[in-house]
Design an enzyme around this catalytic site. Structure first.
Site, PDB file in Angstrom:
ATOM      1  N   SER A   1       0.671  -1.080   0.137  1.00 52.30           N
ATOM      2  CA  SER A   1       0.031   0.276  -0.368  1.00 52.30           C
ATOM      3  C   SER A   1       1.118   1.045   0.445  1.00 52.30           C
ATOM      4  O   SER A   1       0.485   2.184   0.066  1.00 52.30           O
ATOM      5  CB  SER A   1      -0.715   0.160   0.907  1.00 52.30           C
TER       6      SER A   1
ATOM      7  N   THR B   1      -1.557   3.988   3.317  1.00 47.78           N
ATOM      8  CA  THR B   1      -2.257   5.364   1.805  1.00 47.78           C
ATOM      9  C   THR B   1      -2.666   6.485   2.958  1.00 47.78           C
ATOM     10  O   THR B   1      -2.216   7.019   1.431  1.00 47.78           O
ATOM     11  CB  THR B   1      -3.569   4.587   1.981  1.00 47.78           C
TER      12      THR B   1
ATOM     13  N   HIS C   1      -4.613  -1.174  -4.865  1.00 54.71           N
ATOM     14  CA  HIS C   1      -4.276  -2.816  -4.946  1.00 54.71           C
ATOM     15  C   HIS C   1      -5.439  -3.943  -4.874  1.00 54.71           C
ATOM     16  O   HIS C   1      -6.527  -3.258  -4.125  1.00 54.71           O
ATOM     17  CB  HIS C   1      -3.078  -3.030  -4.178  1.00 54.71           C
TER      18      HIS C   1
ATOM     19  N   HIS D   1      -1.740  -9.779  -0.866  1.00 57.64           N
ATOM     20  CA  HIS D   1      -2.410  -8.220  -1.828  1.00 57.64           C
ATOM     21  C   HIS D   1      -2.249  -9.640  -3.639  1.00 57.64           C
ATOM     22  O   HIS D   1      -1.613 -10.304  -3.328  1.00 57.64           O
ATOM     23  CB  HIS D   1      -1.429  -7.841  -2.222  1.00 57.64           C
TER      24      HIS D   1
END
Length: 448
Positions: free
Chosen positions: A49, A112, A307, A382
């Site tokens: 992230s 983020t 993502h 992810h």
């Protein structure tokens, strides 16, 4: 964490919550322009992230685990940071005289949101209490300190993580008996107080730490707002009782770039698809409210993700099958049922008596149910595929096709005539500069 499979499953969930189904539309589905963003980091095929946030907020691809810096910075190495700092669209907007803000359902110091204001060789340096001695001796600043110092005039900051703002072992105002909620700072600073003191004389700066206080504010009299650890219900909004308060907050935020639904990511990492998808539906509800309060004539809205995840749903389910339900078939190998939703890896991997767990013996519709995964991991990872970018408003056509993720903020800045690329801007020939209202699902956010 809002990949395409999450968007699709959330669309079906939204429909089923309202007596519909697969034909339902998310608010973001109604945006006329859609693109795909390539999410890889400069040193990672499947990204994290921090690197992705740096890409879509700062316009520069970065190494995994680093924030607001170029790929010249190596994770954990403070001495590689100097001279490699990059700025974000939040700073570009602020320098252009716009109001700016950060709103997230995660910690505001998380990967983020923090790429909007911080420059760090490690995304986990939330306070100086999490930093190694060599980084402190090298002059690197923790992320919470940068939140207060780097861009001191951010109009709105809403998120979690207040323990990183207080001295070590200071009891939390809301959870005084919980040790894990105590302050972590080694420098003894109270950053909430520092945030207040940095505001210009005559300006009203409000700090709130519970939802009731936020909704009670007269926002027309507030110049700066800091709020943290404000509970946000999942899938349980009461429109009649809360719509007016939410609308007032959104109006206040209507020209503030940067909102993140980061708990989508957290739900996926825990293998709890029900939590992740309800979070996605709540993010979409906020997007809908924002679109009703803004105009496509003067507001560019962008919805995207940092993502994806290794989340999927399948099994030839029939039309109308509950999104959290079983596939209509049993495995033709182990003769056991399986849920439509599955993960490629994660904590849902279970072997019972040497065989795959029989899901018919568990409550697979429970909010805390961890969907089965192919590979056992404490935390699901992810995914590496592209993510969708939905755009609406002035210059939205720039977000169409397949792009590198770091293209996104440059397209937005071009539309708003902010940042370094303003050669096309002519005040005499153009309408008023568009406002910016990106809602990022990140970020999502936020987020790992």
């Amino acid at each position: 964490g809002m990949g395409v499979s999450t968007v699709t499953a959330a669309r079906i969930l939204k429909g089923q919550l309202h007596g519909q189904g697969e034909e339902s539309l998310l608010e973001m589905d109604k945006f006329p322009f859609v693109a795909l963003a390539k999410t890889y980091n400069t040193n990672a095929q499947v990204p994290d992230s921090a690197g992705t946030a740096t890409a879509y907020l700062c316009g520069v691809k970065a190494n995994e685990g680093t924030l607001g810096v170029s790929a010249g910075v190596t994770r954990d190495r403070c001495n590689t940071t100097k001279g490699q700092e990059v700025t974000s669209i939040l700073r570009w907007a602020k320098e252009a005289g716009k109001a700016v803000g950060i709103v997230t359902t995660t910690r505001v110091t998380h990967a983020t949101p923090s790429a909007a204001y911080a420059h760090s060789a490690n995304r986990d340096w939330y306070s100086d209490g999490e930093m190694p001695p060599d980084a402190l001796e090298g002059g690197c600043k923790d992320i919470a300190r940068q939140l207060v110092e780097n861009i001191p005039d951010i109009e709105v900051i809403l998120g979690g993580g207040r323990k990183y703002m207080y001295p070590k072992n200071v009891s939390d105002v809301e959870y005084p008996r919980e040790e894990k909620q105590r302050g972590t700072r080694l420098d003894g600073r109270n950053l909430v107080q520092a945030w207040r003191e940095a505001k210009p004389r005559g300006k009203v700066a409000e700090y709130v730490w519970h939802r009731r206080g936020l909704l009670a504010l007269n926002l027309s009299r507030v110049d700066f707002l800091l709020g943290d650890e404000i509970p946000i219900p999942t899938g349980m909004w009461n429109p009649a009782g809360q719509e007016e308060g939410r609308a007032g907050i959104v109006r206040f935020l209507s020209n503030l770039p940067g909102s993140s639904g980061g708990r989508i990511d957290h739900g996926h990492h825990e293998g709890k698809a029900k939590q992740a998808l309800h979070e996605a539906v709540e993010l979409d509800r906020a997007i809908g409210l924002a679109t009703r309060l803004t105009s496509t004539q003067d507001t560019l809205s962008v919805v995207t993700a940092d993502h994806s995840h290794v989340f999927t749903f399948g099994g030839y389910t029939p039309r109308g099958n509950p999104i959290f339900g079983l596939a209509p078939m049993q495995s033709d190998v182990d003769r056991k049922p399986f849920t439509s939703i599955l993960y490629g890896n994660g904590p849902g991997y279970k072997i019972v008596a040497g065989e795959r767990e029989n899901v018919s013996a568990v409550d697979f519709a429970h909010a805390d149910y961890q969907a089965q995964s192919a590979v056992p991991l404490r935390q699901e990872t992810h995914g590496g595929e592209d993510v969708a970018v939905f755009a609406r408003g002035p210059m939205a056509h720039l977000l169409h096709g397949v792009h590198e993720q770091n293209y996104i903020p440059h397209a937005m800045a071009y539309a708003a005539c902010i940042g370094s690329n303003r050669g096309h801007c002519n005040a005499a020939a153009r309408p008023a500069t568009p406002l910016l209202l990106p809602f990022l699902g990140l970020l999502l956010l936020l987020l790992c």
